[in-house]
Write a protein that holds these residues in place. Structure first.
Motif, PDB file in Angstrom:
ATOM      1  N   ASN A   1       0.836  -1.189   0.000  1.00 22.78           N
ATOM      2  CA  ASN A   1       0.000   0.000   0.000  1.00 22.78           C
ATOM      3  C   ASN A   1       0.876   1.247   0.000  1.00 22.78           C
ATOM      4  OD1 ASN A   1      -2.057   1.858   0.307  1.00 22.78           O
ATOM      5  ND2 ASN A   1      -3.036   0.785   2.011  1.00 22.78           N
ATOM      6  N   TYR A   2       0.686   2.127  -0.987  1.00 22.59           N
ATOM      7  CA  TYR A   2       1.445   3.371  -1.044  1.00 22.59           C
ATOM      8  C   TYR A   2       0.971   4.389  -0.009  1.00 22.59           C
ATOM      9  CZ  TYR A   2       3.367   1.894  -5.576  1.00 22.59           C
ATOM     10  OH  TYR A   2       4.010   1.224  -6.577  1.00 22.59           O
TER      11      TYR A   2
ATOM     12  N   GLN B   1      -5.173  12.474   1.078  1.00 20.65           N
ATOM     13  CA  GLN B   1      -3.766  12.204   1.364  1.00 20.65           C
ATOM     14  C   GLN B   1      -2.966  12.617   0.133  1.00 20.65           C
ATOM     15  OE1 GLN B   1      -0.813   8.583   2.740  1.00 20.65           O
ATOM     16  NE2 GLN B   1      -2.835   8.701   3.682  1.00 20.65           N
ATOM     17  N   ARG B   2      -1.898  13.390   0.354  1.00 25.19           N
ATOM     18  CA  ARG B   2      -1.166  13.995  -0.743  1.00 25.19           C
ATOM     19  C   ARG B   2       0.250  13.430  -0.829  1.00 25.19           C
ATOM     20  NH1 ARG B   2      -1.162  19.757   2.452  1.00 25.19           N
ATOM     21  NH2 ARG B   2       0.483  19.244   3.972  1.00 25.19           N
ATOM     22  N   ASP B   3       1.052  14.017  -1.734  1.00 22.59           N
ATOM     23  CA  ASP B   3       2.464  13.653  -1.930  1.00 22.59           C
ATOM     24  C   ASP B   3       2.632  12.202  -2.358  1.00 22.59           C
ATOM     25  OD1 ASP B   3       3.213  16.248  -1.147  1.00 22.59           O
ATOM     26  OD2 ASP B   3       3.209  15.666   0.970  1.00 22.59           O
ATOM     27  N   LEU B   4       1.772  11.763  -3.271  1.00 22.88           N
ATOM     28  CA  LEU B   4       1.839  10.402  -3.796  1.00 22.88           C
ATOM     29  C   LEU B   4       2.539  10.437  -5.147  1.00 22.88           C
ATOM     30  CD1 LEU B   4      -1.884   9.476  -3.056  1.00 22.88           C
ATOM     31  CD2 LEU B   4       0.108   9.011  -1.597  1.00 22.88           C
ATOM     32  N   VAL B   5       3.689   9.802  -5.258  1.00 21.45           N
ATOM     33  CA  VAL B   5       4.436   9.790  -6.513  1.00 21.45           C
ATOM     34  C   VAL B   5       3.832   8.718  -7.417  1.00 21.45           C
ATOM     35  CG1 VAL B   5       6.671   9.459  -7.609  1.00 21.45           C
ATOM     36  CG2 VAL B   5       6.522  10.598  -5.380  1.00 21.45           C
ATOM     37  N   LEU B   6       3.271   9.152  -8.543  1.00 15.10           N
ATOM     38  CA  LEU B   6       2.617   8.264  -9.505  1.00 15.10           C
ATOM     39  C   LEU B   6       3.446   8.226 -10.778  1.00 15.10           C
ATOM     40  CD1 LEU B   6      -0.996   9.619  -8.941  1.00 15.10           C
ATOM     41  CD2 LEU B   6       0.102   7.677  -7.815  1.00 15.10           C
ATOM     42  N   GLU B   7       3.804   7.024 -11.232  1.00 14.66           N
ATOM     43  CA  GLU B   7       4.747   6.865 -12.332  1.00 14.66           C
ATOM     44  C   GLU B   7       4.062   6.709 -13.685  1.00 14.66           C
ATOM     45  OE1 GLU B   7       7.715   3.892 -11.575  1.00 14.66           O
ATOM     46  OE2 GLU B   7       7.697   4.297  -9.419  1.00 14.66           O
ATOM     47  N   LEU B   8       4.691   7.268 -14.683  1.00 15.48           N
ATOM     48  CA  LEU B   8       4.232   7.178 -16.069  1.00 15.48           C
ATOM     49  C   LEU B   8       3.975   5.735 -16.480  1.00 15.48           C
ATOM     50  CD1 LEU B   8       3.972   8.136 -19.088  1.00 15.48           C
ATOM     51  CD2 LEU B   8       6.466   7.943 -19.202  1.00 15.48           C
TER      52      LEU B   8
ATOM     53  N   LEU C   1      -3.888   2.238  -2.045  1.00 12.97           N
ATOM     54  CA  LEU C   1      -3.393   2.654  -3.361  1.00 12.97           C
ATOM     55  C   LEU C   1      -2.239   1.735  -3.682  1.00 12.97           C
ATOM     56  CD1 LEU C   1      -3.397   4.577  -5.791  1.00 12.97           C
ATOM     57  CD2 LEU C   1      -1.767   6.009  -4.538  1.00 12.97           C
ATOM     58  N   SER C   2      -2.392   0.928  -4.726  1.00 15.20           N
ATOM     59  CA  SER C   2      -1.388  -0.071  -5.029  1.00 15.20           C
ATOM     60  C   SER C   2      -1.268  -0.238  -6.531  1.00 15.20           C
ATOM     61  CB  SER C   2      -1.739  -1.403  -4.358  1.00 15.20           C
ATOM     62  OG  SER C   2      -0.658  -2.295  -4.412  1.00 15.20           O
ATOM     63  N   SER C   3      -0.373  -1.145  -6.929  1.00 17.52           N
ATOM     64  CA  SER C   3      -0.178  -1.478  -8.333  1.00 17.52           C
ATOM     65  C   SER C   3       0.114  -2.963  -8.432  1.00 17.52           C
ATOM     66  CB  SER C   3       0.982  -0.668  -8.922  1.00 17.52           C
ATOM     67  OG  SER C   3       2.197  -1.010  -8.271  1.00 17.52           O
ATOM     68  N   PRO C   4      -0.162  -3.595  -9.587  1.00 16.79           N
ATOM     69  CA  PRO C   4       0.111  -5.029  -9.724  1.00 16.79           C
ATOM     70  C   PRO C   4       1.563  -5.376  -9.427  1.00 16.79           C
ATOM     71  CG  PRO C   4      -1.272  -4.287 -11.522  1.00 16.79           C
ATOM     72  CD  PRO C   4      -0.845  -3.046 -10.770  1.00 16.79           C
ATOM     73  N   GLU C   5       2.496  -4.509  -9.833  1.00 17.03           N
ATOM     74  CA  GLU C   5       3.912  -4.787  -9.578  1.00 17.03           C
ATOM     75  C   GLU C   5       4.202  -4.849  -8.091  1.00 17.03           C
ATOM     76  OE1 GLU C   5       2.754  -2.346 -11.441  1.00 17.03           O
ATOM     77  OE2 GLU C   5       3.786  -2.233 -13.371  1.00 17.03           O
TER      78      GLU C   5
ATOM     79  N   ILE D   1      -0.769  -8.801   6.465  1.00 13.52           N
ATOM     80  CA  ILE D   1      -0.650  -7.507   7.128  1.00 13.52           C
ATOM     81  C   ILE D   1      -0.007  -7.696   8.496  1.00 13.52           C
ATOM     82  CG2 ILE D   1      -1.946  -5.541   8.028  1.00 13.52           C
ATOM     83  CD1 ILE D   1      -4.086  -6.151   5.925  1.00 13.52           C
ATOM     84  N   ASN D   2       0.966  -6.846   8.816  1.00 15.26           N
ATOM     85  CA  ASN D   2       1.668  -6.909  10.092  1.00 15.26           C
ATOM     86  C   ASN D   2       2.293  -8.292  10.290  1.00 15.26           C
ATOM     87  OD1 ASN D   2       2.617  -6.032  12.594  1.00 15.26           O
ATOM     88  ND2 ASN D   2       0.707  -6.543  13.655  1.00 15.26           N
ATOM     89  N   ALA D   3       3.022  -8.738   9.276  1.00 14.58           N
ATOM     90  CA  ALA D   3       3.557 -10.104   9.269  1.00 14.58           C
ATOM     91  C   ALA D   3       4.564 -10.356  10.379  1.00 14.58           C
ATOM     92  CB  ALA D   3       4.208 -10.387   7.911  1.00 14.58           C
TER      93      ALA D   3
END
Length: 202
Positions: free
Chosen positions: A22-23, A80-87, A165-169, A178-180
């Motif tokens: 999770n970002y 929530q701000r300052d989220l770096v989203l990649e091309l 907020l996540s991505s397949p990668e 969670i909390n492993a």
């Protein structure tokens, strides 16, 4: 694990690493409202508060009481701000929400923080039970983004929890537990013992 050599002596240090897919930070409000921001129009009567009576998971959720409407939906906003989203990277965003009265509406969006252009924006009609709501998008450039929940268009009582907020990668290469390593005490773990067995967990 770190190895440090001083003079003729070598020291080894082991530090825990928390892996998340999770970002977003403090996505379930377990650390209060840290990393989250809100806006409300003056002199609008809107309350933002932690609620622990019926969270979706964990100990807390966020409660928002919109008592006066405003001109724009984004005038009352949780974000929530300052989220770096990649091309070119695919992103999936989601959250859990409910309202005191079914039929209450909100909008959710992930936007470019500089231009305010949305990558994805949807209006959702909430029910009085917890449900998951989703968005997905692929940025056309690398930008700093923001995850918004807009509530200015409707009166109502809202509850929010478990933002993602996540991505397949990221999902493919991270731990789904969670909390492993129990670094957040026993959060997200449930301990059961069934009669006649007797056991305690600490």
């Amino acid at each position: 694990e770190a190895e440090v050599t001083v003079a003729n002596s070598t020291y080894y240090f082991i530090y825990p690493v928390v892996v998340s897919n999770n970002y977003l930070k403090n996505y379930g409000f377990e650390k209060g409202v840290g990393h989250w921001h809100y806006t409300r129009p003056y002199p609008g009567d809107i309350d933002f508060a932690l609620d622990s009576t019926d969270p979706h998971t964990g100990k807390n959720c966020l409660y928002v009481d919109v008592k006066t409407t405003s001109t724009n939906a984004w005038d009352v906003q949780l974000y929530q701000r300052d989220l770096v989203l990649e091309l070119g990277k695919q992103y999936n965003a989601s959250f859990w929400a409910k309202a005191k009265i079914s039929g209450t509406k909100i909008s959710a969006a992930v936007i470019n923080s500089t231009t305010f252009a949305p990558f994805d924006i949807k209006e959702f009609t909430l029910t009085d039970t917890w449900a998951k709501y989703d968005l997905s998008f692929t940025p056309s450039s690398t930008v700093v983004g923001q995850f918004n929940i807009d509530m200015g268009g409707h009166l109502g009582n809202y509850y929010f929890d478990d933002f993602t907020l996540s991505s397949p990668e990221l999902i493919d290469y991270s731990n789904q537990i969670i909390n492993a390593d129990f670094s957040n005490d026993s959060d997200s773990w449930i301990f059961n013992s069934f009669y006649p067995a007797q056991a305690t967990g600490e």
